[in-house]
Design a protein around this motif. Sequence first.
Motif, short mmCIF file in Angstrom:
data_model
loop_
_atom_site.label_atom_id
_atom_site.label_comp_id
_atom_site.label_asym_id
_atom_site.label_seq_id
_atom_site.Cartn_x
_atom_site.Cartn_y
_atom_site.Cartn_z
N SER A 177 12.56 134.56 95.03
CA SER A 177 12.61 133.21 94.49
C SER A 177 11.74 132.32 95.36
CB SER A 177 14.05 132.69 94.53
OG SER A 177 14.07 131.30 94.30
N ILE A 178 11.07 131.33 94.75
CA ILE A 178 10.28 130.41 95.59
C ILE A 178 11.05 129.11 95.84
CG2 ILE A 178 8.04 131.40 94.95
CD1 ILE A 178 7.64 128.70 93.31
N GLY A 179 12.28 129.01 95.35
CA GLY A 179 13.07 127.81 95.65
C GLY A 179 14.23 127.68 94.68
N ASP A 180 15.16 126.84 95.03
CA ASP A 180 16.36 126.66 94.20
C ASP A 180 16.10 125.69 93.06
OD1 ASP A 180 17.86 128.52 95.53
OD2 ASP A 180 18.76 127.07 96.91
N TYR A 181 15.26 126.09 92.15
CA TYR A 181 14.98 125.36 90.92
C TYR A 181 14.46 126.40 89.93
CZ TYR A 181 10.76 125.56 93.73
OH TYR A 181 9.75 126.00 94.56
N VAL A 182 14.46 126.05 88.64
CA VAL A 182 14.07 127.06 87.64
C VAL A 182 12.78 126.63 86.94
CG1 VAL A 182 14.77 128.28 85.55
CG2 VAL A 182 16.46 127.77 87.31
N LEU A 183 11.79 127.51 87.01
CA LEU A 183 10.51 127.27 86.34
C LEU A 183 10.51 128.02 85.02
CD1 LEU A 183 8.63 128.04 89.61
CD2 LEU A 183 8.41 125.86 88.45
N THR A 184 9.53 127.73 84.16
CA THR A 184 9.50 128.41 82.86
C THR A 184 9.00 129.84 82.98
OG1 THR A 184 7.34 127.48 82.47
CG2 THR A 184 9.18 126.33 81.47
N GLY B 15 7.12 133.14 85.80
CA GLY B 15 6.86 133.64 87.14
C GLY B 15 5.41 133.54 87.59
N GLU B 16 4.56 132.90 86.78
CA GLU B 16 3.14 132.85 87.15
C GLU B 16 2.91 131.94 88.37
OE1 GLU B 16 4.29 132.83 84.02
OE2 GLU B 16 3.51 134.80 83.43
N LEU B 17 3.52 130.74 88.35
CA LEU B 17 3.36 129.86 89.53
C LEU B 17 3.99 130.51 90.76
CD1 LEU B 17 3.95 126.36 87.89
CD2 LEU B 17 1.81 127.24 88.81
N PRO B 18 5.22 131.07 90.66
CA PRO B 18 5.76 131.78 91.82
C PRO B 18 4.83 132.91 92.31
CG PRO B 18 7.51 131.37 90.26
CD PRO B 18 6.25 130.91 89.61
N ALA B 19 4.20 133.64 91.38
CA ALA B 19 3.30 134.73 91.82
C ALA B 19 2.15 134.14 92.64
CB ALA B 19 2.76 135.49 90.61
N HIS C 289 9.54 135.56 82.10
CA HIS C 289 9.38 134.41 81.21
C HIS C 289 10.61 134.30 80.33
CE1 HIS C 289 5.69 132.02 81.27
NE2 HIS C 289 6.26 131.39 80.26
N TYR C 290 10.67 133.26 79.50
CA TYR C 290 11.77 133.07 78.54
C TYR C 290 13.12 133.02 79.29
CZ TYR C 290 7.75 134.77 75.94
OH TYR C 290 6.48 134.96 75.49
N GLN D 119 16.93 134.04 91.10
CA GLN D 119 18.11 134.68 91.70
C GLN D 119 17.76 135.49 92.94
OE1 GLN D 119 20.32 136.87 88.74
NE2 GLN D 119 19.72 135.44 87.14
N GLY D 120 16.46 135.54 93.25
CA GLY D 120 16.01 136.42 94.34
C GLY D 120 16.20 135.83 95.72
N LYS D 121 15.74 136.60 96.70
CA LYS D 121 15.75 136.15 98.10
C LYS D 121 14.70 135.05 98.22
CE LYS D 121 14.71 138.41 102.56
NZ LYS D 121 15.26 137.51 103.47
N LEU D 122 15.06 133.98 98.92
CA LEU D 122 14.11 132.87 99.04
C LEU D 122 12.89 133.29 99.87
CD1 LEU D 122 16.27 129.69 99.73
CD2 LEU D 122 14.81 130.13 97.74
N LEU D 123 11.73 133.00 99.34
CA LEU D 123 10.49 133.32 100.06
C LEU D 123 10.43 132.47 101.32
CD1 LEU D 123 7.65 134.70 100.03
CD2 LEU D 123 6.81 132.65 98.90
N ASP D 124 10.19 133.13 102.45
CA ASP D 124 9.94 132.37 103.68
C ASP D 124 8.84 133.08 104.46
OD1 ASP D 124 11.19 134.56 104.85
OD2 ASP D 124 13.01 133.49 105.40
#
Length: 251
Positions: A136-143, A145-149, A118-119, A94-99
């Motif tokens: 947010s790293i993109g308009d899709y949902v991961l399981t 926040g580790e990959l986004p971090a 998580h969860y 839901q965050g601001k897209l990382l650019d």
Amino acid sequence: MRFHVLTLFPEVFPGPLAHSMVGRALGKGLLSLQVSDIRAYTHDAHGTADDYQFGGGAGMVMKPEPIFEAVEAALAPYPPEQRGSIPVALTSPQGKLLDQKLAQELARAPALVIICGHYAGVDARVSQRLATHEISIGDYVLTGGELPAMVIIDTVARFVPGVVGSAENVMEDSITSGLLQHPIYTRPAEFRGLAVPEVLLSGHHARIARWRREESLRRTLAQRPDLLARADLSVEDLKFLEGLGYEVKQK
Ligand SMILES: C[S@@+](CC[C@H](N)C(=O)[O-])C[C@H]1O[C@@H](n2cnc3c(N)ncnc32)[C@H](O)[C@@H]1O
């Protein structure tokens, strides 16, 4: 620059961050990575870091108390006057897209705290009161926040002086420059019938620079025309783009 990652899965770090340029920068001390287990900040015998959702609904919610405590512990070593300048980023779709612009801004801070959800996500009071950024790293949902971090750290690290060979490389990257990068080639000059454009072998710097600029404009028009409206374009650039069918809108 120091990265603090707060996660329920500390064992997944440093993962890819241990390699290549970021790994070398960690080794040289240009960057440092401190990973904290959010569960270490729970106070019950089971290390409970998540709970049911008020109002009902599927999925567990990460509790606020251990996250607040983990962030406070990460910030504690910094002098009080510096703490306010350290961004606390909550990873969230839901965050601001990382650019590149956001990454460059974050790289100016002495440190960055990243909270991995998580969860079903994280109790809303974390974004209300604790996080300074929701990313947010993109308009899709991961399981989780580790990959986004990891993506955030890698992107921000490229802007920390000394991490990438030359600052010029970073500024010439696609998007950072405002356009997509021109095609790049290395040896051999001919491979499976595909030849490297002759101009790149000419040694003629001005012609090479113009070719690169035009290919950059051509690619951007074909693949990311949205970038052109914001790009810094010369009269020559606009003439070239018009020749490719680009309609110049008056600003
Ligand atoms: C399954 S997601 C929760 C999504 C949440 N239910 C929602 O609709 O916003 C679990 C966690 O993964 C992380 N996450 C998932 N997708 C992400 C994205 N695109 N960018 C950044 N973090 C993301 C966040 O930390 C999030 O709290």
